[in-house]
Scaffold this motif. Sequence first.
Motif, PDB file in Angstrom:
ATOM      1  N   ARG A  64       4.782 -20.793 -10.553  1.00 52.07           N
ATOM      2  CA  ARG A  64       4.016 -21.092 -11.761  1.00 52.07           C
ATOM      3  C   ARG A  64       4.195 -19.938 -12.730  1.00 52.07           C
ATOM      4  NH1 ARG A  64      -1.194 -22.761  -8.195  1.00 52.07           N
ATOM      5  NH2 ARG A  64      -0.411 -20.928  -7.099  1.00 52.07           N
ATOM      6  N   VAL A 113      10.937 -26.469 -15.107  1.00 51.73           N
ATOM      7  CA  VAL A 113      11.403 -27.794 -14.704  1.00 51.73           C
ATOM      8  C   VAL A 113      10.299 -28.847 -14.803  1.00 51.73           C
ATOM      9  CG1 VAL A 113      13.286 -27.019 -13.219  1.00 51.73           C
ATOM     10  CG2 VAL A 113      10.976 -27.215 -12.271  1.00 51.73           C
ATOM     11  N   ILE A 144      19.692 -24.247  -9.442  1.00 53.77           N
ATOM     12  CA  ILE A 144      18.830 -24.314 -10.623  1.00 53.77           C
ATOM     13  C   ILE A 144      19.552 -25.027 -11.766  1.00 53.77           C
ATOM     14  CG2 ILE A 144      17.682 -22.929 -12.405  1.00 53.77           C
ATOM     15  CD1 ILE A 144      17.004 -20.896 -10.248  1.00 53.77           C
ATOM     16  N   ALA A 156       9.280 -25.261  -2.432  1.00 52.41           N
ATOM     17  CA  ALA A 156       8.778 -25.924  -3.633  1.00 52.41           C
ATOM     18  C   ALA A 156       7.423 -26.554  -3.378  1.00 52.41           C
ATOM     19  CB  ALA A 156       9.772 -26.990  -4.098  1.00 52.41           C
ATOM     20  N   TRP A 166       8.277 -34.368  -8.832  1.00 51.14           N
ATOM     21  CA  TRP A 166       9.584 -33.840  -9.243  1.00 51.14           C
ATOM     22  C   TRP A 166      10.365 -33.353  -8.022  1.00 51.14           C
ATOM     23  CZ3 TRP A 166      12.181 -29.251  -8.739  1.00 51.14           C
ATOM     24  CH2 TRP A 166      13.311 -29.083  -9.552  1.00 51.14           C
ATOM     25  N   SER A 167       9.714 -32.560  -7.175  1.00 48.62           N
ATOM     26  CA  SER A 167      10.383 -32.012  -5.991  1.00 48.62           C
ATOM     27  C   SER A 167      10.821 -33.112  -5.039  1.00 48.62           C
ATOM     28  CB  SER A 167       9.444 -31.043  -5.261  1.00 48.62           C
ATOM     29  OG  SER A 167       8.862 -30.135  -6.143  1.00 48.62           O
ATOM     30  N   TRP A 188       5.440 -25.667 -13.598  1.00 49.95           N
ATOM     31  CA  TRP A 188       6.299 -25.207 -12.495  1.00 49.95           C
ATOM     32  C   TRP A 188       7.702 -24.877 -12.995  1.00 49.95           C
ATOM     33  CZ3 TRP A 188       4.247 -23.889  -7.992  1.00 49.95           C
ATOM     34  CH2 TRP A 188       2.991 -24.415  -7.651  1.00 49.95           C
ATOM     35  N   SER A 189       8.228 -23.801 -12.442  1.00 49.42           N
ATOM     36  CA  SER A 189       9.568 -23.325 -12.804  1.00 49.42           C
ATOM     37  C   SER A 189      10.327 -22.940 -11.541  1.00 49.42           C
ATOM     38  CB  SER A 189       9.463 -22.109 -13.733  1.00 49.42           C
ATOM     39  OG  SER A 189       8.703 -22.396 -14.885  1.00 49.42           O
ATOM     40  N   LEU A 190      11.619 -22.738 -11.683  1.00 47.38           N
ATOM     41  CA  LEU A 190      12.461 -22.307 -10.567  1.00 47.38           C
ATOM     42  C   LEU A 190      12.948 -20.885 -10.803  1.00 47.38           C
ATOM     43  CD1 LEU A 190      14.704 -25.459  -9.962  1.00 47.38           C
ATOM     44  CD2 LEU A 190      12.664 -24.771  -8.679  1.00 47.38           C
ATOM     45  N   SER A 201      12.513 -17.182 -14.668  1.00 49.54           N
ATOM     46  CA  SER A 201      12.478 -18.537 -14.123  1.00 49.54           C
ATOM     47  C   SER A 201      12.959 -19.525 -15.169  1.00 49.54           C
ATOM     48  CB  SER A 201      11.060 -18.908 -13.665  1.00 49.54           C
ATOM     49  OG  SER A 201      10.174 -18.992 -14.768  1.00 49.54           O
ATOM     50  N   MET A 230      10.006 -22.150  -6.233  1.00 51.58           N
ATOM     51  CA  MET A 230       9.303 -22.869  -7.287  1.00 51.58           C
ATOM     52  C   MET A 230       8.010 -22.105  -7.553  1.00 51.58           C
ATOM     53  SD  MET A 230       8.830 -26.982  -7.470  1.00 51.58           S
ATOM     54  CE  MET A 230       8.499 -27.832  -9.017  1.00 51.58           C
TER      55      MET A 230
END
Length: 338
Positions: free
Chosen positions: A104, A154, A334, A49, A54-55, A316-318, A151, A102
């Motif tokens: 983009r 988040v 997730i 990540a 957030w992380s 950012w996404s997972l 994704s 993680m």
Amino acid sequence: MSTSSQLLSRRAFGRIAAGVAAAAGTGALSACAGGGGKPSADAPLRIMAINHVWSQAVKRRIAEFEERVGRRVSMTLLTADQLASSYNVKLNASGTDVDVMMVRALQEQLLFGHNGWLADLSDRVADDRFAWDDFQDAPREASVTGGKVLSVPVVTERPALYYRKDLVADLGGPPRTLEALMEGARELTRRKDGFYGYVGRGQRSGAVSQWSSFLYSYGGDFVVDGRSGIGSAEAVAAYEYYGRLLAGSGPPGATNMSLEQALPIFAQGKAAFFVDADAIYSSFLDPKVSRVRETVGFAPFPAGPAGAKPHNIPSWSLGINAFSRLRDDAWEFIRWAA
């Protein structure tokens, strides 16, 4: 020893070194390469990540998730550039040593989707227990590439104006308009002392996301009536404004600066104003990296000719590595983290 012997020795050494490097590279790629079979219960779920507020918050609570799934978790936080480089190596080698990624959605997801490096999550997000409809429309749409959900968003980010409270009193407070920002930045610039009125991103994609708020606030857009709008009079005015701001008040090399170069300049007390993502605010409050902890202020994005129109992007996404052998546990992470 003769010159020819020295050259021969160097060449021989070069061949030996190349052979050793090749062997090491093969071993490294073998370690990354996908393998068959079911992973053992001792195998950790590996998450990579961005080093982001957030992380960091998620990592502090990772023990909760480990207890939930009964598996150890390894979570690595990197800068955006480090993350991109690591993905490039691992995914090109079909590596299984990363499970949750993680990414983009507006950048590398397009490439990863094209290369088949992200697992299709369409069926998983359709599960009634996940409530995919709870996510904002725009971030949800950005998570789709080639008709597949690749994704889960988040993090969304908007720009904030970071400023020095101790320097703006004589200016009437933080600037509320872009015109006032330009004037204040120029007034506070002291190049001989290594102090700049403004610092901001100027490098490639990172500059585009931050510049977009200037574009919108000048009344422009990237697409107008189905056609490119970046050559419009409003867009040109926004280009010229941002260029003058960086050239007249920014540090040397401003057009080559990403977040990693621009942020420390403000954090070390060497700039008066900084427009960037609201999510990075904690960097200026951390005494380990910031000298402006007591003097930093936060303000909304200033208004341009069309008003204040800050961007709001799904930054950012997972996603799940398509080569992962722990896809179910990766999805559980997730679900939990999102």
